[in-house]
Scaffold this motif. Structure first.
Motif, short mmCIF file in Angstrom:
data_model
loop_
_atom_site.label_atom_id
_atom_site.label_comp_id
_atom_site.label_asym_id
_atom_site.label_seq_id
_atom_site.Cartn_x
_atom_site.Cartn_y
_atom_site.Cartn_z
N VAL A 84 45.45 42.90 51.89
CA VAL A 84 45.92 41.78 52.70
C VAL A 84 45.82 40.50 51.85
CG1 VAL A 84 45.54 40.41 54.79
CG2 VAL A 84 45.13 42.88 54.82
N HIS A 85 46.96 39.86 51.65
CA HIS A 85 47.03 38.64 50.84
C HIS A 85 46.33 37.49 51.59
CE1 HIS A 85 48.85 35.30 48.61
NE2 HIS A 85 49.15 36.19 47.68
N PRO A 86 45.69 36.57 50.86
CA PRO A 86 45.02 35.45 51.55
C PRO A 86 45.96 34.65 52.45
CG PRO A 86 45.09 35.10 49.15
CD PRO A 86 45.46 36.53 49.41
N GLY A 113 44.54 45.24 47.13
CA GLY A 113 45.11 43.92 46.86
C GLY A 113 46.61 43.90 47.03
N GLU A 114 47.17 42.76 46.78
CA GLU A 114 46.54 41.53 46.43
C GLU A 114 45.66 41.04 47.57
OE1 GLU A 114 50.06 39.36 44.48
OE2 GLU A 114 48.73 37.73 45.07
N CYS A 115 44.44 40.64 47.18
CA CYS A 115 43.57 39.95 48.11
C CYS A 115 43.03 38.72 47.38
CB CYS A 115 42.45 40.87 48.58
SG CYS A 115 41.49 41.65 47.27
N VAL A 156 43.08 40.40 42.45
CA VAL A 156 42.68 39.16 43.10
C VAL A 156 43.59 37.99 42.75
CG1 VAL A 156 40.86 37.41 43.19
CG2 VAL A 156 40.29 39.83 43.44
N HIS A 157 44.06 37.35 43.81
CA HIS A 157 44.82 36.11 43.75
C HIS A 157 43.84 34.97 44.00
CE1 HIS A 157 48.37 33.54 45.11
NE2 HIS A 157 47.35 32.90 45.66
N THR A 158 43.79 34.00 43.10
CA THR A 158 42.89 32.87 43.32
C THR A 158 43.59 31.58 42.92
OG1 THR A 158 40.77 31.86 42.75
CG2 THR A 158 41.76 33.27 41.06
N LEU A 183 41.86 39.38 37.77
CA LEU A 183 42.38 38.10 38.24
C LEU A 183 43.86 38.10 37.87
CD1 LEU A 183 39.57 35.64 37.07
CD2 LEU A 183 39.92 36.63 39.36
N HIS A 184 44.72 38.22 38.88
CA HIS A 184 46.14 38.41 38.61
C HIS A 184 46.85 37.08 38.42
CE1 HIS A 184 49.62 37.84 41.40
NE2 HIS A 184 48.70 37.30 42.13
N CYS A 185 47.87 37.09 37.57
CA CYS A 185 48.73 35.92 37.39
C CYS A 185 47.86 34.70 37.11
CB CYS A 185 49.52 35.72 38.68
SG CYS A 185 51.09 34.95 38.45
ZN LIG Z 1 49.22 36.23 43.76
#
Ligand SMILES: [Zn+2]
Length: 203
Positions: A7-9, A36-38, A72-74, A97-99
Motif C-alpha cells: 500500500v503506497h503512502p 511495497g511500494e510502501c 520504500v518510497h520516502t 529506498l526506491h527512486c
Molecule cells: Zn515512489
C-alpha cells in the motif's frame, strides 16, 4: 515479470488492516517478491502522516512474517523514515529506498542497516547535481529502476517511460562512479536477483 504487493503512502488513508493484511499476506506467501511500494510521503501528504506511519508499520510486520524485503518510497520524511528503518532492522527486515533523491545521511542509515538504494531517470536530468550520492552507495547495494511510466531518462524526458530505457540511467550512474556501464549493469542485475530472490538468467 515479477509482482510486489503493498500500500503506497498516498493511499494509506484507504488502508483497512482487517481487510487488507490478509490479502497482502496471501500475495506475499504466493508469488509477490517484495512488500511495497510502501513508505512515507510528507511532501504531498495525500494521507494523514499518522496513518502513513501505521500503514508502513503494518507492512514492516508483514515483511518480517513473510521474509520479503520492503520497497520504500520516502519524500520529505527523513526522520520518520530513519525510525522505520530501525524498526525494520529490529524485525530482521531489509529493503530498498526506491527512486532515491534524499540526503546522504538517510542513505547511509539504510546502507548501515543492510539496505539497498535505487536510482531512477532523475539522475539523468540537467537539474541533478548530487553525483556524490551516486558514489556513496557501495557496489553491492546499488539498484537502478525505471519507475515507468514516470521519470523517463534523458533523452526521452517527458515521454511515457519504458523499462528498456533504464540503460540510460545505468550509463549516467556508471559515468558518475567512473565504472564501465556493462559491468555496472551486471552488478545491479546481480543485486536485484539477491535482494528479491529472483531466478533470473545470468547477465
Ligand atoms: Zn515512489
Amino acid at each position: 515479470m515479477f509482482a510486489t504487493a503493498g500500500v503506497h503512502p498516498h493511499d494509506a488513508a484507504a488502508f483497512d488492516a482487517a481487510r487488507d493484511v490478509p490479502r497482502l499476506r496471501e500475495m506475499l506467501k504466493g508469488s509477490a517478491v517484495a512488500v511495497g511500494e510502501c513508505g512515507l510521503d510528507y511532501h504531498y501528504d495525500n494521507s494523514p502522516r499518522e496513518t502513513q506511519r501505521a500503514t508502513f508499520a503494518a507492512q514492516i510486520e508483514l515483511a518480517a512474517e513473510t521474509g520479503k524485503p520492503l520497497i520504500v518510497h520516502t519524500r520529505d520524511a527523513e526522520d520518520d523514515t530513519r525510525a522505520m528503518i530501525r524498526q525494520a532492522r529490529g524485525a530482521g527486515v531489509i529493503g530498498v529506498l526506491h527512486c532515491y533523491t534524499g540526503s546522504h545521511a538517510l542513505a547511509e542509515t539504510a546502507i548501515d542497516a543492510g539496505w539497498y538504494v535505487s536510482f531512477s531517470g532523475i539522475i539523468t536530468f540537467k537539474k541533478w547535481l548530487d553525483d556524490d550520492l551516486l558514489r556513496l552507495v557501495p557496489d553491492d547495494r546499488l539498484l537502478v529502476e525505471s519507475d515507468s511510466p514516470y521519470l523517463a531518462p534523458v533523452p526521452f524526458r517527458g515521454k511515457r517511460n519504458e523499462p528498456a530505457w533504464v540503460a540510460h540511467t545505468v550509463t549516467r550512474l556508471a559515468a558518475a562512479r567512473r565504472e564501465e556501464p556493462r559491468q555496472l549493469g551486471a552488478t545491479t542485475t546481480a543485486n536485484t536477483r539477491r535482494l528479491f530472490g529472483l531466478a533470473l538468467p545470468a547477465a
